[in-house]
Scaffold this active site. Structure first.
Site, short mmCIF file in Angstrom:
data_model
loop_
_atom_site.label_atom_id
_atom_site.label_comp_id
_atom_site.label_asym_id
_atom_site.label_seq_id
_atom_site.Cartn_x
_atom_site.Cartn_y
_atom_site.Cartn_z
N HIS A 100 -4.47 -1.78 1.01
CA HIS A 100 -5.39 -1.72 -0.13
C HIS A 100 -6.61 -2.62 0.05
O HIS A 100 -6.61 -3.76 -0.42
CB HIS A 100 -4.65 -2.15 -1.40
CG HIS A 100 -3.68 -1.14 -1.89
ND1 HIS A 100 -3.96 -0.25 -2.91
CD2 HIS A 100 -2.42 -0.85 -1.48
CE1 HIS A 100 -2.91 0.54 -3.10
NE2 HIS A 100 -1.96 0.20 -2.26
N GLU A 110 -9.27 -2.57 -1.56
CA GLU A 110 -9.87 -2.94 -2.86
C GLU A 110 -9.20 -4.16 -3.47
O GLU A 110 -9.70 -4.72 -4.43
CB GLU A 110 -9.82 -1.73 -3.82
CG GLU A 110 -8.50 -1.51 -4.57
CD GLU A 110 -7.40 -0.91 -3.71
OE1 GLU A 110 -7.52 -0.91 -2.46
OE2 GLU A 110 -6.38 -0.43 -4.27
N CYS A 115 -3.89 4.45 -0.05
CA CYS A 115 -2.49 4.55 -0.48
C CYS A 115 -2.21 5.93 -1.07
O CYS A 115 -2.15 6.90 -0.35
CB CYS A 115 -2.20 3.42 -1.48
SG CYS A 115 -0.45 3.18 -1.80
#
Ligand SMILES: Nc1ncnc2c1ncn2[C@@H]1O[C@H](COP(=O)(O)OP(=O)(O)O)[C@@H](O)[C@H]1O
Ligand SMILES: [Mg+2]
Lengths: 737, 227, 87, 87
Positions: free
Chosen positions: B194, B196, B85
């Protein structure tokens, strides 16, 4: 050249008239100020008294009622800080505590929706930060005017983008909220924001400016002419100037600076460098200086020329009244000042020593050698006026309550009614809004929109977590403020309980019209009484909150709208119960009892534009038992019933994962689907006997089974999930794209 | 094995990236923007957030930070670098990856779980996926519209450098549905979604997605193989 | 007081959704004579001493504009005192 | 091809976080001679026929600027052909 009004000047001409009325002070209030000071106030002092004695800061109309929250609060050894602090703090384990609060930013959000909403989020986050906590989530409670009014698009888009813009940029997940449309909010939308934070128990901070000789440090953004509330009133007083650049400016939020402020404050707490701390909110330095010194019972000396200014031409009273965002006031012992400033420097935040704590209870403020304020800080912070305002039940209430929705014509086509209702502005899916918010950041969000409550993990080892839900129903409260407030409490309590959490504390934001209107004041008194009684019955304390008066257009007040936030502890978030049907073949059951209760309902409003009768009956004893069952029983899913009744709960439950359902209704199918009786939860289980055993005397009604790609109500209708989804999910995007 | 995660003052998902690295089995090391040392890490993640507020243009200011000078050098030398991002935006601003990320075509911030196709497994960060694997990873951005000139886009496709593509629609108007790309060598990868946030069933995409974890385990097994 | 203005615009081939949204809204306001709208940035740099156009160009090139997608123009503000009006 | 430019800037008393962030970053680029930065919008309106300044002003007031916090200026672009350069 403007002459600065000093204490010396005020002593020389003690009787010179001051524009107190323009600042919103009453004649007797002004007399009291003169009595306290033994002379007329200076321009700066007048500004400070007018701010601190305003409704917003002094709670002068609400105080006598809010006392009940303390008086009726059950004893709880969880409470580490309560009403009167920046936010209430409750212990959730041996080592951890949680602080949460909900606050309004209604008026600024109408003037400039984006910045009003953004700074609303920023403000509540600083309250949480001031308690020593790391903010870990936010929620937003929104009330807009009619969906199709030409001005609503501006407000909706601005507010939603402002909430998102600020919260997303701060890195706080948005875990829930409310969105309601009603014409009564057209000229006065409500923007409430909640923040929750977590702290090690021994990191709790307070605002007292203790320790004579300690240094007062202003941290964060420069001070400018920002401000709507206090300062705009002030500015309207002109002080013979009225020049363009002395007009107040809209507060603009700077979330990046706030993020730096958060990180640097947390680093300071952990290093044990802070004696006292207070956020700068609506009343700026005025409030922070007077509250911190008053809380310590000491004095303070402050030097305004040291305050970093955005506009060098600012005068002392403007510096004191400024509502510039992203600022905190710290009390630090002299030997730690250097270390504190080093942390500020590390994070790139301004930190400036602007004064010190002094002996004796005087707040003395100067500006370039001129003493402009010399007064007892307690007279500003604690000794404001208190009013027991007249109360009168609204003249129309009896007629309103007599006009029951239960007598309205009922539909013959229940399928069409369901599709209309689930697509209506208040019941439709709020994804268009909530997708503009970051729900993932920090990596601990277990449940968020569209679940009943937000659920956040606090600890990766123990899986301890907290759940929060907020509810407010202006229509119910309009019909019966006492019961309406209890209904909101009951709903928020139930929403927390369905996740499997144990409700432990309450915060609230009370949005009402003018307290000078006896009818509004009566609504307020009744709502507070209802909420306080309700909390007593449920055995959970109100730990803090906020009052917002004067929400009205002309003489027409909004529906009284108490927003109630309930916080719960979840012992093991991995066992949480989500709201959606999980797979085919589970038994669907309804806990609780359905009565014919349609007054104040979404059905009455959407189909008939009708508001009348009495809101659904609230039984908090039942809610308590229900919550125990929800924690004890082995549930696959649980979803509370509220606005829109069973029809709405079924729709949301089937759409969550696209698992259909077939149900059979007993009795009047219309009532079964659209009644809004409280105390009900829709659950699915694998073993219905076990559920009955766990439910005790809570009624269990088996409705049917999960599965398929339709919502089928036997003998009535079936709706393919695709059609249901289209109806439920399309509304807001189409309106505000 | 040490994975460094850079913290800029406005980084937000840095803690999540460190958690993901830990869950993958690495030691997570916090790298500070003002410190030019990379502290001997074996790989670097530039996390999501708003590096220095990002009011001007996402990633514009971050690229000039001391740590980025070291990251840029190390990346040219083959160090695995992942930009998520805001990290992707920083990599583009630093010209480690071509193109730029612009305001979403629909102009809203959008947070939604999105299906992606893995198109290149020959990178330090995606070798653990299978070619054409479909994964679900959260998207959350306001400025995620990948943009480059036609020549660059053709080149990226011809060289197999499109790493992820959005399926079932386009969350932000990215050209050719591009969600992530890599550099020529494959050690530098940037993507808007994302990973994560998709490393634990409890907190990942609704319904228990952990599809992002493989990005972090990929880099560890590649580093392990090299060591 | 010397001010340098840097105008940063998206290159013409890059989609400008904000400009487009404004263009699409205009007919609703009864405006039909505007054929296209582009929205960029106007950046005012206040120099402490003499305004330095070369310096400004360097700042613009490095930081203010991303020349992959944007172009910029640097100029001296004719007069720093030209009061901006709300009309 | 006639172009009207609308410059929209935050009113001077309003906080400009964008400009401030850039100003704070400049020293890191070795720039010390810039004392303040303000960032606003530059909007280019292309008219189909004769450019209409009054119309443009009306559009700016209604749509382009939020006059609660911003002020604007409308002007004719000297020459629509002045090629914008990346230098
Ligand atoms: N403005 C908002 N911000 C965040 N979440 C919202 C907002 N409005 C509604 N929601 C979420 O949408 C879901 C449905 O809202 P609502 O019907 O009011 O829930 P409930 O009836 O359980 O109180 C909930 O998860 C709620 O938190
Ligand atoms: Mg609910």
């Amino acid at each position: 050249m403007t002459t600065i009004d000093t204490v010396e000047l005020a002593e020389k001409n003690p009787d010179e008239e001051q524009p107190y009325a323009e600042l919103g002070l009453q004649a007797d209030e002004y007399e009291r100020i003169k009595e306290i000071l033994g002379r007329r106030p200076t321009q700066s002092e007048l500004a400070m008294y007018s701010i601190m004695w305003s409704e917003h800061c002094s709670y002068k109309s609400s105080k006598v009622h809010l006392r009940q929250f303390g008086e009726k609060a059950p004893k709880s050894d969880r409470m580490l800080a309560g009403i009167g602090e920046n936010a209430g703090v409750v212990r959730v384990s041996d080592t951890l505590a949680v602080t949460f609060k909900v606050e309004s930013h209604n008026h600024p959000s109408f003037v400039e929706p984006y910045q009003g909403a953004a700074t609303g989020v920023g403000g509540i986050v600083r309250d949480i930060l001031a308690m020593g906590a790391r903010p870990i989530a936010v929620m937003d409670q929104l009330r807009f005017g009619a969906v199709d009014h030409p001005d609503t698009t501006r407000v909706v888009n601005g507010v939603v983008q402002g909430v998102g813009g600020y919260g997303n940029c701060l890195g706080l997940p948005n875990i829930g909220g409310e969105t309601v449309f009603d014409p009564c909010y057209q000229g006065n939308p409500l923007v409430n924001a909640l923040s929750v934070g977590v702290l090690p128990v021994d990191r709790l901070q307070n605002k007292a400016a203790a320790g004579v000789g300690n240094v007062v440090i202003l941290m964060g953004a420069k001070t400018g002419r920002d401000g709507i509330g206090g300062v705009s009133v002030l500015a309207s007083a002109t002080f013979e100037e009225g020049s363009e650049d002395s007009r107040p400016a809209v507060q603009v939020g700077d979330p990046f600076t706030e993020k730096l402020l958060i990180e640097s404050c947390l680093e300071l707490y952990d290093a044990g460098l802070v004696v006292g701390i207070q956020d700068l909110g609506g009343a700026g330095l005025t409030c922070a200086l007077s509250e911190t010194s008053s809380a310590a019972g000491l004095g303070m000396r402050a030097y305004l020329e040291r305050v970093p200014l955005r506009e060098p031409s600012m005068l002392p009273h403007e510096i004191l009244a400024s509502e510039s965002q992203e600022r905190m006031l710290l009390i630090v012992s002299p030997e730690n000042v250097e270390a504190v400033l080093a942390v500020c420097e590390k994070w790139g935040v301004l930190g400036t020593a602007i004064g010190e704590v002094t002996e004796g209870e005087r707040l003395v403020i100067s500006w370039n050698e001129h003493v402009v304020v010399d007064c007892p800080p307690g007279s500003l912070a604690d000794d404001g006026p208190v009013y027991a305002r007249p109360l009168r039940e609204p003249a129309d209430l009896i007629l309103l309550q007599a006009d029951r929705a239960e007598t309205l014509p009922r539909p013959s086509d229940l399928r069409a009614t369901l599709l209309t209702l689930v697509a209506s502005p208040n019941l439709c899916d709020k994804g268009w809004i909530t997708e503009q918010y970051d729900r993932y950041v920090l990596g601990n969000t277990v449940l968020a929109q569209p679940e009943d409550a937000g659920l956040v993990r606090l600890d990766e080892e123990s899986n301890l977590g907290i759940a929060i839900a907020t509810d407010g129903n202006g229509r119910y409260t309009r019909l019966n403020p006492y019961e309406g407030a209890r209904a909101s409490l009951a709903e928020a309590y139930r929403n927390v309980a369905v996740t499997g959490a144990e409700p432990i504390a309450v915060s609230d934001c009370l949005n009402f019209g003018s307290p000078e209107d006896p009818a509004v004041m009566w609504q307020f008194a009744e709502a507070v009484r209802g909420l306080a009684d309700g909390c007593q019955e449920l055995g959970i304390p109100v730990t803090g909150g906020n009052v917002s008066f004067y929400n009205q257009t002309g003489t027409v007040a909004i529906n009284p709208t108490p927003v109630v936030a309930v916080l719960g502890i979840h012992e093991d978030v991995t066992t949480r119960t989500p709201m959606g049907f999980a797979e085919a073949g589970h038994t669907i059951a309804l806990l609780g009892e359905t009565r014919e209760e349609l007054s104040g309902s979404e059905w009455a409003w959407v189909e008939h534009g009708h508001l009348g009768g009495q809101p659904p009956k609230i039984d908090l004893g039942h809610e308590k038992k229900l919550a125990d069952v929800l924690r004890a029983a082995d549930l696959v899913s649980a979803h509370d019933l509220s606005d829109g009744g069973l029809a709405q709960a079924l729709t949301e439950s089937v759409l969550r994962r696209g698992i259909g359902a077939t149900v059979t209704l007993t009795g009047d199918a219309f009532v079964a689907l659209f009644s809004e009786s409280a105390g009900r939860v829709l659950v699915t289980v694998k073993d219905v006997d076990a559920l009955r055993a766990a439910a005790g005397d809570i009624p269990v009604t088996v409705l049917g089974t999960t599965g398929g790609d339709k919502l089928t109500v036997e003998g009535q209708f079936e709706i393919p999930l695709t059609e249901l989804a289209e109806a439920h999910q399309g509304t807001l995007g189409k309106l505000y794209g | 094995m040490k994975i460094g995660v850079v913290t800029f003052p406005g980084s937000l998902d840095d803690g999540d990236a460190r958690r993901a690295a830990r869950l993958a089995g690495a030691e997570a090391v916090q790298l500070w923007h003002a410190d030019s040392s990379l502290h001997d890490v074996d790989a670097v993640v530039l996390p999501g957030g708003f590096s220095y507020g990002d009011y001007l243009r996402c990633g514009a200011i971050a690229r000039f930070s001391p740590v980025m000078e070291s990251v840029i050098d190390a990346a040219r030398g083959g160090l695995p670098v992942l930009g998520i991002c805001n990290g992707f935006q920083v990599l583009c601003e630093a010209h480690l990856l071509p193109g730029a990320l612009l305001r979403n075509a629909h102009m809203h911030f959008r947070n939604r779980d999105w299906k992606l196709k893995v198109e290149s497994t020959s990178t330090a960060w995606t070798s653990g996926y299978t070619e054409s694997q479909e994964i679900v990873i959260p998207v959350k951005n306001g400025e995620g519209r990948y943009t480059a000139d036609e020549k660059t886009l053709d080149m990226l496709e011809a060289e197999g450098r499109v790493v992820f593509r959005y399926l079932d629609g386009n969350p932000n108007g990215s050209q050719r549905e591009i969600a992530g790309i890599r550099n020529e060598a494959g050690n530098v990868v940037g993507l808007m979604p994302h990973p994560e946030h998709a490393v634990e069933a409890l907190t990942g995409p609704f319904g228990g997605g952990t599809d992002g974890l493989a990005m972090f385990t990929s880099v560890l097994s590649n580093l392990g193989a090299k060591a | 007081m010397a001010r340098v203005v840097v105008d940063v615009m998206l290159k013409p081939e890059i989609l400008d959704p904000q400009g487009q949204a404004v263009a699409n809204a205009l007919p609703r306001l009864g405006v039909t004579e505007v054929s296209s709208v582009r929205i960029g940035k106007r950046i005012e740099l206040e120099f402490t001493g003499e305004p330095d156009l070369d310096k400004a160009r360097e700042i613009a090139d490095k930081l203010l504009a991303n020349t992959v997608i944007e172009s910029f123009e640097v100029r001296l503000e004719e007069s720093a005192d030209t009061a901006r009006t709300a009309q």
